[in-house]
Structures are given as C-alpha cells and as structure tokens.
Design an enzyme around this catalytic site. Structure first.
Site, PDB file in Angstrom:
ATOM      1  N   TYR A 119       0.859  -1.184   0.000  1.00 18.96           N
ATOM      2  CA  TYR A 119       0.000   0.000   0.000  1.00 18.96           C
ATOM      3  C   TYR A 119       0.896   1.235   0.000  1.00 18.96           C
ATOM      4  O   TYR A 119       1.856   1.311   0.767  1.00 18.96           O
ATOM      5  CB  TYR A 119      -0.879  -0.005   1.257  1.00 18.96           C
ATOM      6  CG  TYR A 119      -1.767   1.214   1.387  1.00 18.96           C
ATOM      7  CD1 TYR A 119      -3.071   1.197   0.907  1.00 18.96           C
ATOM      8  CD2 TYR A 119      -1.291   2.392   1.977  1.00 18.96           C
ATOM      9  CE1 TYR A 119      -3.884   2.313   1.007  1.00 18.96           C
ATOM     10  CE2 TYR A 119      -2.100   3.511   2.078  1.00 18.96           C
ATOM     11  CZ  TYR A 119      -3.392   3.468   1.598  1.00 18.96           C
ATOM     12  OH  TYR A 119      -4.191   4.585   1.688  1.00 18.96           O
ATOM     13  N   GLU A 207      -3.827   7.292  -4.085  1.00 17.70           N
ATOM     14  CA  GLU A 207      -3.745   6.072  -3.291  1.00 17.70           C
ATOM     15  C   GLU A 207      -3.495   4.889  -4.219  1.00 17.70           C
ATOM     16  O   GLU A 207      -4.282   4.627  -5.128  1.00 17.70           O
ATOM     17  CB  GLU A 207      -5.052   5.870  -2.525  1.00 17.70           C
ATOM     18  CG  GLU A 207      -5.011   4.667  -1.603  1.00 17.70           C
ATOM     19  CD  GLU A 207      -6.358   4.403  -0.925  1.00 17.70           C
ATOM     20  OE1 GLU A 207      -7.368   4.246  -1.635  1.00 17.70           O
ATOM     21  OE2 GLU A 207      -6.390   4.364   0.310  1.00 17.70           O
TER      22      GLU A 207
END
Ligand code: ADP
Ligand code: MG
Length: 401
Positions: A119, A207
């Site tokens: 991530y 993101e």
C-alpha cells in the site's frame, strides 16, 4: 473531484509511473476490442466506479456466488463473458453503501503475476500542513482494517515543502516496505514520480493499493485512486474533462453550478444556511431536537437572489425533505436579499412543506417584512433554538409518526 481508475492510471503514466497497459470500454464490443489490443495470456476486467473494494464487491442482480467487480480472464471469450455480465449491473462494495453503483464503464488491462502487494498513498496531512506518504507492507486489502488491527504496519512520512522530496524519503519508504537493492531503487523512483504527479495536478490524494511486485521483480501500480483539490480546479481545465457526472449526486452537481456547498444527508429537514460553521451548528441543533437534517447547504457569504432561489429548489427537489429551516445571519449577505430569494423560490416551486425562517443581522427588519407581506405560510423564528424547535414540531405535526 474524483476520477476513475483508468483515468488515474493514464494520468500517472504521463508522469512516468509504471502501470500495466489497458483500455477503457463502454460496451461489450469495446471490451473485446480492448482485449485484442493487449498481448494476453491473462487479462483483467475491472468495473469502473468511484469506489474501492470492487474485487470483494457483489453485484445486486447476480447470485452471491458470482464473481466481484475485478475479474481475471484467460481468453478473449472470457473477457466477453465478464464484460457482458458486469456492464449495467449494480456493484455493491464496502465503499458504495448498500445502494451500490451502476457499472457503466470497464477497464480491460494486462493481467500480471503478483509476488507481493503493498500500500502506498500520498495525501495532504492537515495536521502538519505537509504532503504525507503512507506506506504499508499490507497491500491489496482494506487499509482501514490494517490501521485498526495492525497499526504498526503502517508508516507515515511527511515531506517538508521547503525541501521537497529528498532521496532519504525514498529510502524511508523502501525501508517501510521491507525492500532492498534494485526494488528499493524502484520504490524511490515510483515515489518521486507520484510526488511529481501529486504536485503537478494539485491532487488531494493519490492512493495506490496495491503497488505490486511482479514475478519479474518489477514494481507496478495495479490500482490507483486519485482525487483533486477543487480549490485548484481553475489551474487544470484539462482535468475537468475527466469528471464523470454520472458518478455524482445530481443535486450536488446542480449545487456546484451555483457555487453552493451542498451535501445530501439522510434526514427529512432541509437546511439553508450561510457559512459552514453556522450550517454545522444548525444541523447539530436539529439533531438535539430529535430530528435529522436532510442536507448540509451553505449558500456562502455574497449570495445573490438567483443563488438563494437555486438553493431553495435544490432542497425541495429532495423527496425526503418534509420541512425546511432557513437560518441566515446577515453579515455580508443582507437579510432582505435572502427574504426575496425565499419568496421568489417558494412562488416558483409548489411549496407545501412547513418552512421556518430565522433571520438575524443586516436589514433584518426589511427581510422579515418581505416574508410577512409575501402571503406565504412562513413560520418566523427568533433564534436558533426557537427555529429548530419550530421546524421539528411542524414536521411532526404534518407527518405524524
Ligand atoms: P479494488 O481495490 O477496488 O478491489 P483492485 O484494482 O485493487 O480493485 O483489484 C483487486 C485485486 O485484484 C488486487 O488487489 C489484485 O490482487 C488484483 N488485480 C488487480 N489488477 C490486477 C492486474 N492487472 N493483474 C493481476 N491482478 C490484479
Ligand atoms: Mg485496490
């Protein structure tokens, strides 16, 4: 403003961020054409909606056992099957709410063999006033769950705007992801390009989940969510073209045309207020009196009569609204202007719901006179507490529980 995954990837690719090849498709035929342009032997058919969690999402119209909104295909025929099954259906994910979102676009992209998923996100950290990089070894899954269950697996690094991105930031991110050698170098590079993209587009968030290591030892962005700072929209007219109005609430679109800040909520009391702080207080006091606001609506400081009329119509176009509370402090905006707007709008739309108006400030008496002489059924209120009590009582009376 948010954009679709395929748009985000095309944009990031322009800044040199590594993404797999892919093409958007609005129909089954386009999906097949898109797949033919890619080498195979693995394709991924991805629903394009402004919400994450698509892979684990479910389609309302399909059985529970049907696959989600991100599907692997091993042949062009399989791409065809998935596209036909997904287009036009309603995808429900943890981020869409129970009503889900209709899938109108697909993204057909190269399937890759994934060795590991990370991530990586860039966002504006309001507390430090800096861009923050959030990195975690736990990619591919819901980052909120990671934050809840294993917060130590999330590292946050902030970037001083005076120095900009420095090599040590890249090393810190690589270390946070447990990477060394060539992969650490790749991570630094990806971060630098994402940082360029962030600044270059006035993004509010980028993101990447997952950022994957492929079986060939390459870092690749497999999913991207990008949002932009609406205050900087005027600097990027080209980005405006990426807006997909079908993803937005129609009333919020209408509100943005008139420069009104409107957010739809679940209650039944419509609010028209000037100033965000006052709007919050108004919503609070409605709740305090045992009811729920139907919306947040800030008409702003220097609203015109046209703006107020538009605001009023937007509130009334919400079928859930059973009563309206107007709460205006006339500092910059004069109370008589508000009153004229209310009267004009109430005449234009067929107003059957109770309407409580609380005016205070500049030209308050003229404003009250305009309302009183309008011949409309308007319940005047003296202060915020009084106004909230009156609208809650009026709605309860009009619509007995
Ligand atoms: P969402 O986050 O909305 O569920 P993702 O794009 O992250 O959608 O896809 C979910 C999962 O599907 C990813 O975590 C990854 O494991 C897999 N995936 C996504 N894109 C690809 C791809 N191009 N090749 C192989 N697997 C992929
Ligand atoms: Mg994802």
């Amino acid at each position: 403003m948010n954009i679709h995954e395929y748009q985000a990837k095309e944009l990031l690719a322009k800044f040199g961020v590594p993404v797999p090849a892919g093409h958007a498709a609005m129909s089954v035929d386009e999906a097949v054409e898109a797949a033919k342009k890619l080498p195979g032997p693995l394709w991924v058919v991805k629903a394009q909606i402004h919400a994450g969690g698509r892979g684990k999402g479910r389609f309302k119209e399909l059985s529970e056992s049907a696959k989600g909104g991100v599907r692997l295909a091993h042949s062009i025929d399989e791409v065809h099957e998935h596209a036909a099954e997904m287009l036009g259906k309603t995808l429900v994910t943890v981020q869409t709410g129970p009503q889900g979102k209709q899938v109108q676009r697909l993204y057909i992209t190269d399937g890759v063999d994934i060795a590991k998923e990370f991530y990586l996100a860039l966002l504006v950290d309001r507390e430090t006033g800096r861009i923050a990089v959030v990195a975690s070894t736990e990619g591919g899954m819901n980052i909120e769950d990671v934050a809840h269950e294993t917060p130590e697996k999330i590292r946050t690094i902030t970037i001083d705007p005076a120095t900009g991105l420095m090599p040590h930031h890249g090393r810190a991110v690589a270390a946070a992801l447990g990477l060394s050698g060539d992969l650490a170098k790749q991570a630094s590079k990806v971060l630098a390009k994402l940082y360029d993209a962030f600044l270059g587009t006035d993004a509010s968030q980028i993101e990447i989940n997952p950022l994957a290591i492929t079986d060939r030892g390459e870092l690749l962005v497999l999913d991207a969510k990008v949002g932009f700072d609406s205050n900087a929209e005027f600097r990027h007219p080209d980005l405006g073209e990426l807006r997909d109005l079908t993803e937005e609430d129609p009333m919020e679109i209408e509100a943005s045309k008139y420069d009104l800040s409107y957010v739809k909520l679940d209650g039944n009391i419509g609010c028209m207020v000037n100033g965000a702080g006052l709007a919050m207080a108004t919503m609070d006091i409605i709740k305090l009196n045992g009811a729920e606001p139907a919306n947040f609506l800030d008409v702003g400081g220097g609203a015109s009569k046209e703006k107020v009329t538009a605001a009023f119509k937007i509130i009334l176009s919400d079928p859930a609204v059973q009563g309206i509370l107007v709460n205006i402090f006339g500092g910059i905006m004069r109370c008589d202007i508000i009153a004229e707007g209310i009267v004009a709008a109430a005449r234009e739309v067929d107003l059957n719901d109770p309407l409580v108006v609380r005016l205070e400030g500049t030209n308050v008496q003229q404003g009250k006179d305009i309302l009183a002489q309008s011949g409309l059924q308007i319940i005047p209120a003296d202060d915020l507490g009084d106004a909230a009590k009156k609208i809650v009582a009026a709605v309860k009376q009009a619509v007995p529980a």
